[in-house]
Design a protein around this motif. Structure first.
Motif, PDB file in Angstrom:
ATOM      1  N   TRP A 182       0.687  -1.222   0.104  1.00 39.13           N
ATOM      2  CA  TRP A 182      -0.025  -0.212  -0.060  1.00 39.13           C
ATOM      3  C   TRP A 182       0.922   1.292  -0.049  1.00 39.13           C
ATOM      4  N   THR A 183       0.343   2.323  -0.635  1.00 43.98           N
ATOM      5  CA  THR A 183       0.830   3.777  -0.561  1.00 43.98           C
ATOM      6  C   THR A 183      -0.196   4.849   0.126  1.00 43.98           C
ATOM      7  N   ILE A 184       0.230   5.306   0.870  1.00 39.78           N
ATOM      8  CA  ILE A 184      -0.846   6.518   1.322  1.00 39.78           C
ATOM      9  C   ILE A 184      -0.152   7.935   0.900  1.00 39.78           C
ATOM     10  N   LYS A 185      -0.727   8.828   0.639  1.00 39.46           N
ATOM     11  CA  LYS A 185      -0.357  10.278   0.602  1.00 39.46           C
ATOM     12  C   LYS A 185      -1.213  11.229   1.349  1.00 39.46           C
ATOM     13  N   GLY A 186      -0.591  12.094   1.901  1.00 36.25           N
ATOM     14  CA  GLY A 186      -1.184  13.115   2.617  1.00 36.25           C
ATOM     15  C   GLY A 186      -0.399  14.269   3.206  1.00 36.25           C
ATOM     16  N   ARG A 187      -0.934  14.916   4.012  1.00 41.49           N
ATOM     17  CA  ARG A 187      -0.140  16.372   4.617  1.00 41.49           C
ATOM     18  C   ARG A 187      -0.172  16.090   6.162  1.00 41.49           C
ATOM     19  N   VAL A 188       1.121  16.317   6.571  1.00 38.69           N
ATOM     20  CA  VAL A 188       1.383  16.232   8.007  1.00 38.69           C
ATOM     21  C   VAL A 188       0.998  17.359   8.786  1.00 38.69           C
ATOM     22  N   THR A 203      15.235   0.284  25.527  1.00 38.00           N
ATOM     23  CA  THR A 203      15.262   1.783  25.678  1.00 38.00           C
ATOM     24  C   THR A 203      15.528   2.393  24.393  1.00 38.00           C
ATOM     25  N   GLY A 204      15.157   3.748  24.267  1.00 39.31           N
ATOM     26  CA  GLY A 204      15.710   4.390  22.953  1.00 39.31           C
ATOM     27  C   GLY A 204      15.090   5.464  22.697  1.00 39.31           C
ATOM     28  N   GLN A 205      14.759   6.158  21.470  1.00 38.36           N
ATOM     29  CA  GLN A 205      14.072   7.318  21.288  1.00 38.36           C
ATOM     30  C   GLN A 205      12.876   6.899  20.070  1.00 38.36           C
ATOM     31  N   VAL A 206      11.825   7.875  20.414  1.00 39.70           N
ATOM     32  CA  VAL A 206      10.801   7.689  19.456  1.00 39.70           C
ATOM     33  C   VAL A 206      10.149   9.209  19.204  1.00 39.70           C
ATOM     34  N   PHE A 207       9.407   9.340  18.051  1.00 38.36           N
ATOM     35  CA  PHE A 207       8.716  10.318  17.680  1.00 38.36           C
ATOM     36  C   PHE A 207       7.532  10.049  16.722  1.00 38.36           C
ATOM     37  N   SER A 208       6.572  10.620  16.609  1.00 37.20           N
ATOM     38  CA  SER A 208       5.316  10.479  15.913  1.00 37.20           C
ATOM     39  C   SER A 208       4.778  11.612  15.376  1.00 37.20           C
ATOM     40  N   PHE A 209       4.147  11.509  14.244  1.00 33.54           N
ATOM     41  CA  PHE A 209       3.194  12.420  13.378  1.00 33.54           C
ATOM     42  C   PHE A 209       2.123  12.103  13.075  1.00 33.54           C
ATOM     43  N   ASP A 210       1.212  12.944  12.795  1.00 39.19           N
ATOM     44  CA  ASP A 210      -0.222  12.542  12.128  1.00 39.19           C
ATOM     45  C   ASP A 210      -0.339  13.311  10.916  1.00 39.19           C
ATOM     46  N   MET A 211      -0.943  12.246   9.954  1.00 34.48           N
ATOM     47  CA  MET A 211      -1.163  12.745   8.561  1.00 34.48           C
ATOM     48  C   MET A 211      -2.654  12.651   8.161  1.00 34.48           C
ATOM     49  N   ILE A 212      -3.003  13.483   7.380  1.00 35.73           N
ATOM     50  CA  ILE A 212      -4.376  13.442   6.666  1.00 35.73           C
ATOM     51  C   ILE A 212      -4.238  13.417   5.278  1.00 35.73           C
ATOM     52  N   ASP A 213      -5.141  12.661   4.610  1.00 35.09           N
ATOM     53  CA  ASP A 213      -5.430  12.676   3.278  1.00 35.09           C
ATOM     54  C   ASP A 213      -6.445  13.355   2.755  1.00 35.09           C
ATOM     55  N   SER A 214      -6.803  13.284   1.300  1.00 36.07           N
ATOM     56  CA  SER A 214      -7.771  14.100   0.736  1.00 36.07           C
ATOM     57  C   SER A 214      -9.095  13.772   1.225  1.00 36.07           C
ATOM     58  N   VAL A 235      10.466  15.395   8.683  1.00 38.84           N
ATOM     59  CA  VAL A 235       9.040  15.398   8.626  1.00 38.84           C
ATOM     60  C   VAL A 235       9.029  16.953   8.821  1.00 38.84           C
ATOM     61  N   GLU A 236       8.025  17.633   8.208  1.00 41.77           N
ATOM     62  CA  GLU A 236       7.634  18.856   8.452  1.00 41.77           C
ATOM     63  C   GLU A 236       6.260  18.967   8.481  1.00 41.77           C
ATOM     64  N   PRO A 237       5.594  19.718   9.372  1.00 45.30           N
ATOM     65  CA  PRO A 237       4.238  19.762   9.568  1.00 45.30           C
ATOM     66  C   PRO A 237       3.999  20.941   8.236  1.00 45.30           C
ATOM     67  N   GLY A 238       2.608  20.586   7.707  1.00 36.75           N
ATOM     68  CA  GLY A 238       1.962  21.202   6.190  1.00 36.75           C
ATOM     69  C   GLY A 238       2.727  20.888   5.206  1.00 36.75           C
ATOM     70  N   THR A 239       3.701  19.861   5.066  1.00 38.97           N
ATOM     71  CA  THR A 239       4.315  19.212   3.950  1.00 38.97           C
ATOM     72  C   THR A 239       3.777  17.917   3.586  1.00 38.97           C
ATOM     73  N   TYR A 240       3.494  17.630   2.448  1.00 32.24           N
ATOM     74  CA  TYR A 240       2.904  16.277   1.781  1.00 32.24           C
ATOM     75  C   TYR A 240       4.048  15.225   1.492  1.00 32.24           C
ATOM     76  N   TYR A 241       3.660  14.110   2.022  1.00 30.50           N
ATOM     77  CA  TYR A 241       4.454  13.020   1.658  1.00 30.50           C
ATOM     78  C   TYR A 241       3.684  11.834   1.066  1.00 30.50           C
ATOM     79  N   THR A 242       4.377  10.850   0.771  1.00 30.28           N
ATOM     80  CA  THR A 242       3.986   9.478   0.508  1.00 30.28           C
ATOM     81  C   THR A 242       4.448   8.342   1.341  1.00 30.28           C
ATOM     82  N   VAL A 243       3.863   7.503   2.021  1.00 31.92           N
ATOM     83  CA  VAL A 243       4.328   6.652   3.086  1.00 31.92           C
ATOM     84  C   VAL A 243       4.018   5.167   2.426  1.00 31.92           C
TER      85      VAL A 243
END
Length: 610
Positions: A182-188, A203-214, A235-243
């Motif tokens: 699968w491939t999804i596309k949306g804006r962070v 133990t380690g490091q972690v981060f997360s982000f939210d994405m919205i599609d059309s 990853v930059e908020p407001g930018t579009y990516y495919t995952v």
């Protein structure tokens, strides 16, 4: 295995190479993330002939560096002569004109198809570390996989990186845990800060982000360890990516309130690629809760709320129970229900936005703040607190903003007390003691209400405590002090000893009305209002031989007096049994004109009902 000489350390002085030829910054991170990096400049750190090729045209396993990270690569046989002639040697800066990044030796490896030598005599640049720990183990000789002819030839005839112009994009709502391709596309829409985690297993490091599609569907994407470091700065908020190629699983609704029941975890095989062709992504998916309804929400509930900014407070430092300090800023908002609530901005993350809100609130006619995924709490009434999952938007382009803007700017001073969530005016929340006890036992959460009662008993054996008189974060500390052997008073919060302490009330009182009784605790301000004398003055009466007044006589004089009490009541467990704890937050003497009006209104209501 040829390796960099120990004496060949990075030069501290600016060399000719460093002045005129820089390595491509973060090239390896971008290549492994699936980005197109044309002709990246990398440095050769070491090389090793593959063990099954003993001829002059053997393939070589090499280590490439971008000055920050280093990674294994496979050099094709046509370039083995350059190594033998030392045209390619340790420190050489080269440009990869055609390459691919594939899984070899259980980790991501760069397959080189063509290259160009840019500079041969260069000192080692930067202090790189391995991008993948598995490769570091291989180069150190630990847990290196057995090399076979089949595995070594893997990828040699693969084509260079291709740019796919058309990819089948799946809507987020079509994902399921049993689908791999699968491939999804949306804006962070939101990106959280990188932080450390610790569990019994790892133990380690972690981060997360939210994405919205059309289609307006949102999903949370989480990265751990090396993958988190790989993608965090991309990853930059407001930018579009495919995952693509992530692990899809059920979302934990306790922490995730997005409108998708799934979430994605990225690994080393996942592809996160920035795209320039944008699509219109619907932004208004929030189901905003009216502030007047938050009064009835249980604590720790996640809510979305929107309102006009009424006031913006100054940041202050709050000391946690573990001794650490955290920044807090209070923003008051008022919505269409005409109720106001405090939004607590916790941590340094929101302080820049808090300053922007303060400036806009001062200069603009009205400012609307939308808060998503805020956690309901209680502190002198219902409040909402920001968490790592919270999103704040100023003047969002949604219909609710236009509705609130039409009301204009609202002053905090003009708001009636009855419009504050969880802090209703006494005439709207007056209850009897029996009704308070019944409501508390049913809700099992903090209840704030007002009662009219008499003081039946006040314990006189311990009516005050020694308190620290110093300032802490601009306010009086009030922490309990302990007396030391040298008669100094030590404060554990301020870590300071003082020759003289202050005294603050800690009254245990039994309140009673015509329906029942309950025990309540009163602190210094309330105690002073009831007894009309400070705790220190009352304490010193024990040692004053010039007067006949005693603490017991003054306390006895107050008994059976009527007051209007504002109570904050909670229920906790003690020896597996529920225990009620009531704290008096405010006290007022009887205003007979107001009380008569309340009685007449109650009689009128009873007559109408009858």
């Amino acid at each position: 295995m040829a390796s960099p000489a120990a004496s060949q350390q990075p030069s501290t002085e600016t060399s000719e190479v460093e002045q005129h030829l820089q390595l491509t910054p973060h090239a390896l991170l971008c290549i492994n993330a699936g980005d197109d990096v044309p002709s990246p400049l990398l440095q050769l750190l070491s090389f090793e002939k593959l063990i099954d090729d003993e001829n002059d045209n053997a393939r070589y396993k090499v280590v490439l560096s971008d000055a920050t990270h280093m990674q294994l690569a496979i050099l094709p046989p046509k370039y083995s002569g350059l190594l033998l002639s030392e045209t390619l040697k340790i420190g050489t800066i080269l440009s990869l004109t055609a390459y691919a990044c594939r899984n070899v030796w259980n980790s991501r490896t760069i397959i080189i198809f063509s290259l160009a030598v840019k500079f041969t005599n260069s000192p080692l640049l930067g202090k790189p570390r391995y991008l993948f720990k598995e490769q570091e183990q291989q180069m150190l000789g630990r847990d290196a996989p057995a090399t076979t002819k089949r595995s070594l030839k893997f990828g040699i005839h693969l084509p260079p990186v291709q740019h796919e112009s058309s990819v089948n994009i799946s809507p987020i709502k079509a994902l399921n845990p049993f689908q791999n391709k699968w491939t999804i596309k949306g804006r962070v829409t939101n990106k959280r800060k990188m932080h450390q985690y610790s569990t019994p297993k790892s133990t380690g490091q972690v981060f997360s982000f939210d994405m919205i599609d059309s289609e307006g569907t949102e999903i949370r994407i989480t990265c751990f360890g090396d993958v988190a470091e790989m993608h965090y700065h991309r990853v930059e908020p407001g930018t579009y990516y495919t995952v693509s190629k992530g692990c899809v699983k059920e979302a934990n609704t306790k922490w995730n309130k997005l409108n998708s029941h799934l979430e994605i975890t990225l690994d080393n095989n996942s592809i996160l690629k920035r795209c320039d062709d944008v699509v219109e992504c619907e932004a208004n998916n929030s189901q905003f809760t009216p502030i007047n309804e938050i009064t009835y929400c249980t604590n720790n509930t996640l809510v979305d709320v929107i309102g006009i900014v009424v006031a913006v407070g100054e940041p202050s430092l709050i000391r946690r129970k573990d001794g650490s300090e955290v920044t807090k800023r209070i923003v008051k908002i008022n919505d269409a229900s005409a109720f106001t609530i405090d939004v607590n901005l916790w941590g340094e993350t929101w302080q820049g936005l808090g300053e922007d809100l303060k400036s806009m609130h001062t200069t603009q006619a009205a400012v609307v703040l939308a808060v998503r995924n805020a956690r309901v709490g209680y502190f002198n009434g219902k409040v909402v607190n920001t968490t790592t999952a919270t999103t704040l938007n100023i003047n969002p382009s949604i219909p609710e903003t236009e509705t609130l803007m039409s009301r204009g700017k609202i002053s905090d001073a003009l708001l009636p007390q009855s419009c504050v969530a969880g802090q209703l005016n006494s005439q709207y929340s007056r209850m009897t003691i029996t009704a308070v006890l019944e409501r508390t036992s049913v809700l099992s959460e903090t209840v704030e209400t007002t009662i009219r009662a008499v003081v039946r008993i006040i314990k006189t054996d311990s009516f005050c405590y020694p308190a620290c008189p110093l300032k802490f974060n601009g306010k009086e500390c009030k922490k309990k002090c302990t007396q030391q052997s040298d008669n100094q008073w030590f404060c554990s919060r301020c870590q300071t000893a003082v020759p003289e302490c202050n005294y603050k009330y800690l009254l245990q009182m039994k309140l009673q009305d015509h329906t029942g009784a309950l025990w309540a605790t009163a602190f210094d301000e309330v105690g002073t209002n009831i007894l009309q004398i400070s705790a220190k003055e009352l304490y010193m009466l024990q040692y004053d031989l010039t007067t006949q007044k005693t603490p017991q006589s003054i306390i006895k004089h107050v008994l059976l007096s009527s007051f209007v009490f504002t109570l904050s009541i909670t229920t906790d467990m003690y020896n597996s049994e529920p225990r009620l704890k009531a704290t008096i937050t405010k006290v007022a003497r009887i205003d007979y004109q107001t009380e008569n009006a309340l009685l007449l209104a109650e009689i009128a209501q009873m007559t109408t009902t009858a």
